[in-house]
Design an enzyme around this catalytic site. Sequence first.
Site, PDB file in Angstrom:
ATOM      1  N   LYS A  15      -0.668  22.333  48.698  1.00 31.43           N
ATOM      2  CA  LYS A  15      -1.768  22.833  47.811  1.00 31.43           C
ATOM      3  C   LYS A  15      -1.121  22.526  46.221  1.00 31.43           C
ATOM      4  O   LYS A  15      -1.112  23.148  45.220  1.00 31.43           O
ATOM      5  CB  LYS A  15      -2.182  24.256  47.813  1.00 31.43           C
ATOM      6  CG  LYS A  15      -3.554  24.574  47.169  1.00 31.43           C
ATOM      7  CD  LYS A  15      -4.546  24.067  47.436  1.00 31.43           C
ATOM      8  CE  LYS A  15      -6.073  24.463  46.599  1.00 31.43           C
ATOM      9  NZ  LYS A  15      -6.905  23.449  46.788  1.00 31.43           N
ATOM     10  N   ASP A  62      -6.822  22.164  51.813  1.00 35.89           N
ATOM     11  CA  ASP A  62      -8.444  22.553  51.954  1.00 35.89           C
ATOM     12  C   ASP A  62      -8.819  21.085  52.824  1.00 35.89           C
ATOM     13  O   ASP A  62      -9.765  21.366  53.556  1.00 35.89           O
ATOM     14  CB  ASP A  62      -9.180  22.742  50.799  1.00 35.89           C
ATOM     15  CG  ASP A  62      -8.397  21.940  49.474  1.00 35.89           C
ATOM     16  OD1 ASP A  62      -7.478  21.163  49.536  1.00 35.89           O
ATOM     17  OD2 ASP A  62      -9.073  22.225  48.492  1.00 35.89           O
ATOM     18  N   TYR A  91       4.702  35.393  53.481  1.00 37.06           N
ATOM     19  CA  TYR A  91       4.765  36.190  54.452  1.00 37.06           C
ATOM     20  C   TYR A  91       6.470  37.058  54.338  1.00 37.06           C
ATOM     21  O   TYR A  91       6.480  37.857  54.801  1.00 37.06           O
ATOM     22  CB  TYR A  91       4.884  35.728  55.962  1.00 37.06           C
ATOM     23  CG  TYR A  91       3.444  35.149  56.233  1.00 37.06           C
ATOM     24  CD1 TYR A  91       2.432  35.039  55.596  1.00 37.06           C
ATOM     25  CD2 TYR A  91       3.282  34.548  57.665  1.00 37.06           C
ATOM     26  CE1 TYR A  91       1.388  34.609  55.772  1.00 37.06           C
ATOM     27  CE2 TYR A  91       1.726  34.056  57.878  1.00 37.06           C
ATOM     28  CZ  TYR A  91       0.921  34.148  56.887  1.00 37.06           C
ATOM     29  OH  TYR A  91      -0.423  33.664  57.386  1.00 37.06           O
ATOM     30  N   ASP A 135      -4.328  27.739  64.235  1.00 34.77           N
ATOM     31  CA  ASP A 135      -5.325  28.490  64.948  1.00 34.77           C
ATOM     32  C   ASP A 135      -6.670  27.866  64.712  1.00 34.77           C
ATOM     33  O   ASP A 135      -7.406  27.631  65.844  1.00 34.77           O
ATOM     34  CB  ASP A 135      -5.587  29.882  64.070  1.00 34.77           C
ATOM     35  CG  ASP A 135      -4.765  30.932  64.795  1.00 34.77           C
ATOM     36  OD1 ASP A 135      -3.687  30.687  65.170  1.00 34.77           O
ATOM     37  OD2 ASP A 135      -5.231  32.118  64.618  1.00 34.77           O
ATOM     38  N   ASP A 182      -0.029  28.613  59.862  1.00 33.58           N
ATOM     39  CA  ASP A 182      -0.620  29.820  60.609  1.00 33.58           C
ATOM     40  C   ASP A 182      -2.109  29.706  60.685  1.00 33.58           C
ATOM     41  O   ASP A 182      -2.609  29.835  61.914  1.00 33.58           O
ATOM     42  CB  ASP A 182      -0.192  31.187  59.743  1.00 33.58           C
ATOM     43  CG  ASP A 182      -0.619  32.477  60.776  1.00 33.58           C
ATOM     44  OD1 ASP A 182      -0.986  32.301  61.847  1.00 33.58           O
ATOM     45  OD2 ASP A 182      -0.728  33.459  60.230  1.00 33.58           O
TER      46      ASP A 182
END
Length: 359
Positions: free
Chosen positions: A191, A223, A142, A251, A247
């Site tokens: 990851k 994942d 970001y 959620d 993020d």
Amino acid sequence: MEFDIAVIPGDGIGPEITGEAVKSLEAVGRKFGHGFSFQYVDMGGCAIDKYGVPLPEETLNICRESDSVLLGAVGGPKWDTLPGSLRPEAGLLGIRAGLGLYANLRPAVLYRALKGACPLKPELTDDGFDILFVRELTGGMYFGARGRKKTDGGEAAFDTEQYSVFEIERIGRVAFNLARQRGKKLCSVDKANVLESSRLWRETIHRLKEEYPDVACTDMLVDNAAMQLVRNPGQFDVIVTSNMFGDILSDEASMITGSIGMLPSASLGEGSFGLYEPIHGSAPDIAGQNRANPIATILSAAMLLRVSLKLEAEADALERAVQKVLDSGLRTADIMSEGCTVLGTAEMGAAVRAALDEG
Ligand code: NAD
């Protein structure tokens, strides 16, 4: 005691939900003998309309001078076609960076009274869950270099994920220290099977682990973490991860607590200053209709009391008031289930204040 709080109502449902959170802080002030002075400032779409920029310098200055900041949400379709740096969300990234807020704490708790609103099979949440996400907030993709370029395949776009050892250690320490105060379990999500930035993340967390022998620290690929959150959420205590993975995963976690309208968050830097906001957005689809759930913002105010103002008893009282309202079967539309009574935003705020006064 006297406290200065900067309030950023923002766009969409922001003014409605921050309105209820401010009233709940005033009720806490009356009950416990504290004075709160609230200074309202603009950020997001409303700031673009007034000043042409999403984060006016004055907003940042007033926030810096306050004891902490309460934020609603920003954004909406009206500003969606503006260039990236002029969109409301640029205000969010700007305020996090401008105030040095690198650690985002997002608790995801399944309230007993809301078990029916959880979309998972009941047997998967028999023991409930209480997860604390610690999301890195000022690094990663970001904030990395981004752009467009011409390639043989036509126009291409790129975003860069970059983390330094300093940034990983800094967020890692926050997470290890919080795990120490809770269930002493930390899961670091990355990851590392694909991304070099994740391999550095993992190496750094492993080095830090040596300093926290009392915390059981494990790694999980992002994942798998996305799957495990819906397969067995009760296995997690504290999860630490990068800006983008945090993020998305938080959620996902919000959905299994019953509603995105329930989850608060705190963004912290060095010292006790913090910015507190619900994890949801500005919900333009229900803005101005007295339908938004104010609980995530009221619980954000409770986090503000506990973390920045060190008012533990006051924070407990506000959280207990929310619990009591839910236990009594009062709901906003997003968490409504059979046999309960549906309330609007203002009525839910009033019910929490009444429970606080009684309790
Ligand atoms: P959103 O979180 O605003 O809404 C998603 C869904 O959840 C909608 O159906 C909405 O009605 C519902 N919802 C959200 N909060 C609710 C609440 N308190 N009570 C009841 N229902 C609620 O996400 P979105 O629709 O993807 O984004 C809308 C705007 O918000 C966009 O402009 C986005 O960029 C912005 N946004 C801002 C923030 C922030 O300010 N921190 C965060 C996320 C999204």
